[in-house]
Design a protein around this motif. Structure first.
Motif, mmCIF file in Angstrom:
data_model
loop_
_atom_site.group_PDB
_atom_site.id
_atom_site.type_symbol
_atom_site.label_atom_id
_atom_site.label_comp_id
_atom_site.label_asym_id
_atom_site.label_seq_id
_atom_site.Cartn_x
_atom_site.Cartn_y
_atom_site.Cartn_z
ATOM 1 N N LYS A 116 6.947 -8.604 -20.698
ATOM 2 C CA LYS A 116 6.881 -7.627 -21.786
ATOM 3 C C LYS A 116 7.242 -6.261 -21.214
ATOM 4 N N HIS A 117 8.185 -5.585 -21.857
ATOM 5 C CA HIS A 117 8.602 -4.251 -21.418
ATOM 6 C C HIS A 117 7.904 -3.191 -22.274
ATOM 7 N N TYR A 118 7.375 -2.182 -21.591
ATOM 8 C CA TYR A 118 6.701 -1.064 -22.239
ATOM 9 C C TYR A 118 7.375 0.230 -21.818
ATOM 10 N N THR A 119 7.537 1.146 -22.750
ATOM 11 C CA THR A 119 8.053 2.460 -22.403
ATOM 12 C C THR A 119 6.914 3.323 -21.890
ATOM 13 N N ASN A 120 7.253 4.342 -21.166
ATOM 14 C CA ASN A 120 6.275 5.313 -20.690
ATOM 15 C C ASN A 120 6.979 6.627 -20.390
ATOM 16 N N VAL A 121 6.187 7.631 -20.139
ATOM 17 C CA VAL A 121 6.677 8.930 -19.688
ATOM 18 C C VAL A 121 5.964 9.205 -18.375
ATOM 19 N N ILE A 122 6.667 9.760 -17.414
ATOM 20 C CA ILE A 122 6.053 10.110 -16.133
ATOM 21 C C ILE A 122 5.692 11.601 -16.192
ATOM 22 N N ASP A 123 4.417 11.915 -15.996
ATOM 23 C CA ASP A 123 3.975 13.314 -16.082
ATOM 24 C C ASP A 123 4.216 14.052 -14.759
ATOM 25 N N GLU A 124 3.856 15.325 -14.720
ATOM 26 C CA GLU A 124 4.105 16.164 -13.538
ATOM 27 C C GLU A 124 3.356 15.697 -12.304
ATOM 28 N N THR B 51 21.063 -6.540 -20.928
ATOM 29 C CA THR B 51 20.427 -5.566 -21.806
ATOM 30 C C THR B 51 21.035 -4.192 -21.587
ATOM 31 N N GLN B 52 21.503 -3.585 -22.669
ATOM 32 C CA GLN B 52 22.083 -2.238 -22.604
ATOM 33 C C GLN B 52 21.397 -1.341 -23.620
ATOM 34 N N PRO B 53 20.880 -0.188 -23.235
ATOM 35 C CA PRO B 53 20.834 0.272 -21.855
ATOM 36 C C PRO B 53 19.819 -0.537 -21.055
ATOM 37 N N CYS B 54 20.045 -0.612 -19.770
ATOM 38 C CA CYS B 54 19.161 -1.370 -18.888
ATOM 39 C C CYS B 54 17.769 -0.737 -18.900
ATOM 40 N N PRO B 55 16.712 -1.548 -19.067
ATOM 41 C CA PRO B 55 15.349 -1.017 -19.096
ATOM 42 C C PRO B 55 14.760 -0.748 -17.708
ATOM 43 N N VAL B 56 15.611 -0.743 -16.689
ATOM 44 C CA VAL B 56 15.189 -0.456 -15.317
ATOM 45 C C VAL B 56 16.139 0.611 -14.774
ATOM 46 N N SER B 57 15.586 1.724 -14.296
ATOM 47 C CA SER B 57 16.461 2.792 -13.814
ATOM 48 C C SER B 57 16.354 3.027 -12.303
ATOM 49 N N TYR B 58 15.410 2.400 -11.637
ATOM 50 C CA TYR B 58 15.258 2.562 -10.190
ATOM 51 C C TYR B 58 15.565 1.236 -9.492
ATOM 52 N N GLN C 215 0.811 -1.221 0.000
ATOM 53 C CA GLN C 215 0.000 0.000 0.000
ATOM 54 C C GLN C 215 0.848 1.277 0.000
ATOM 55 N N ARG C 216 2.170 1.147 0.096
ATOM 56 C CA ARG C 216 3.021 2.337 0.166
ATOM 57 C C ARG C 216 3.047 3.062 -1.186
ATOM 58 N N ASP C 217 3.380 4.337 -1.137
ATOM 59 C CA ASP C 217 3.541 5.120 -2.362
ATOM 60 C C ASP C 217 4.863 4.745 -3.018
ATOM 61 N N ILE C 218 4.835 4.632 -4.330
ATOM 62 C CA ILE C 218 6.057 4.354 -5.073
ATOM 63 C C ILE C 218 6.175 5.350 -6.215
ATOM 64 N N LYS C 219 7.397 5.608 -6.620
ATOM 65 C CA LYS C 219 7.643 6.438 -7.796
ATOM 66 C C LYS C 219 7.791 5.496 -8.978
ATOM 67 N N LEU C 220 7.101 5.823 -10.053
ATOM 68 C CA LEU C 220 7.161 4.983 -11.242
ATOM 69 C C LEU C 220 8.484 5.180 -11.970
ATOM 70 N N ASP C 221 8.992 4.110 -12.514
ATOM 71 C CA ASP C 221 10.272 4.117 -13.212
ATOM 72 C C ASP C 221 10.101 4.759 -14.593
ATOM 73 N N PRO C 222 10.821 5.847 -14.874
ATOM 74 C CA PRO C 222 10.699 6.480 -16.188
ATOM 75 C C PRO C 222 11.251 5.612 -17.319
ATOM 76 N N ALA C 223 11.999 4.553 -16.989
ATOM 77 C CA ALA C 223 12.520 3.655 -18.019
ATOM 78 C C ALA C 223 11.449 2.694 -18.532
ATOM 79 N N GLY C 224 10.279 2.661 -17.873
ATOM 80 C CA GLY C 224 9.197 1.811 -18.353
ATOM 81 C C GLY C 224 8.695 0.842 -17.305
ATOM 82 N N TYR C 225 7.810 -0.026 -17.762
ATOM 83 C CA TYR C 225 7.212 -1.014 -16.866
ATOM 84 C C TYR C 225 7.122 -2.354 -17.573
#
Length: 127
Positions: free
Chosen positions: A42-50, A93-100, A17-27
């Motif tokens: 399956k890896h998907y790209t995304n953008v994190i909005d304001e 995998t380079q670049p790594c699809p996980v940044s957090y 239930q804790r708050d998490i920051k979404l990874d800008p590298a995708g999900y």
């Protein structure tokens, strides 16, 4: 001190239930291919909005956490074990699809759960 299965489930439920920051590298969407004996991600790209929400990079639409979303994944990763798929994603995998780091930890936990479900025949539902 000994903990019951229920005690451990309560700890995990509370932490989920804790708050998490979404990874800008995708999900990742994780599932099992039982016929092939594989853990799939399956890896998907995304953008994190304001607001801290994941949005589709092409449409700007918020990506819902639950429900069906029509998007095309960028990469499909597979492995026979949690370790194998983690190595493919996080080390090979380079670049790594996980940044957090917390995202990497989450994926490791999910892949272990998926591996156990694959081995035992239990249902796997991504947390």
């Amino acid at each position: 001190m000994t903990f019951t299965k229920e005690d451990l489930a309560l700890i995990d439920d509370r932490l989920s239930q804790r708050d998490i920051k979404l990874d800008p590298a995708g999900y990742f969407v994780i599932y099992l291919d039982r016929e092939a004996g594989l853990i799939c991600a399956k890896h998907y790209t995304n953008v994190i909005d304001e607001r801290g929400l994941a949005v589709d990079p092409e449409t700007g639409e918020v990506i819902p956490a639950k429900g069906k979303v029509e998007r095309t994944h960028t990469t499909l990763y597979t492995g026979r074990t949690a370790k194998e798929i983690c190595v493919k994603i996080l080390e090979e995998t380079q670049p790594c699809p996980v940044s957090y780091l917390d995202h990497a930890g989450y994926l490791g936990r999910e892949f272990v759960r998926a591996e156990l479900a694959l081995v035992t025949g239990q249902e796997y539902i991504q947390d």
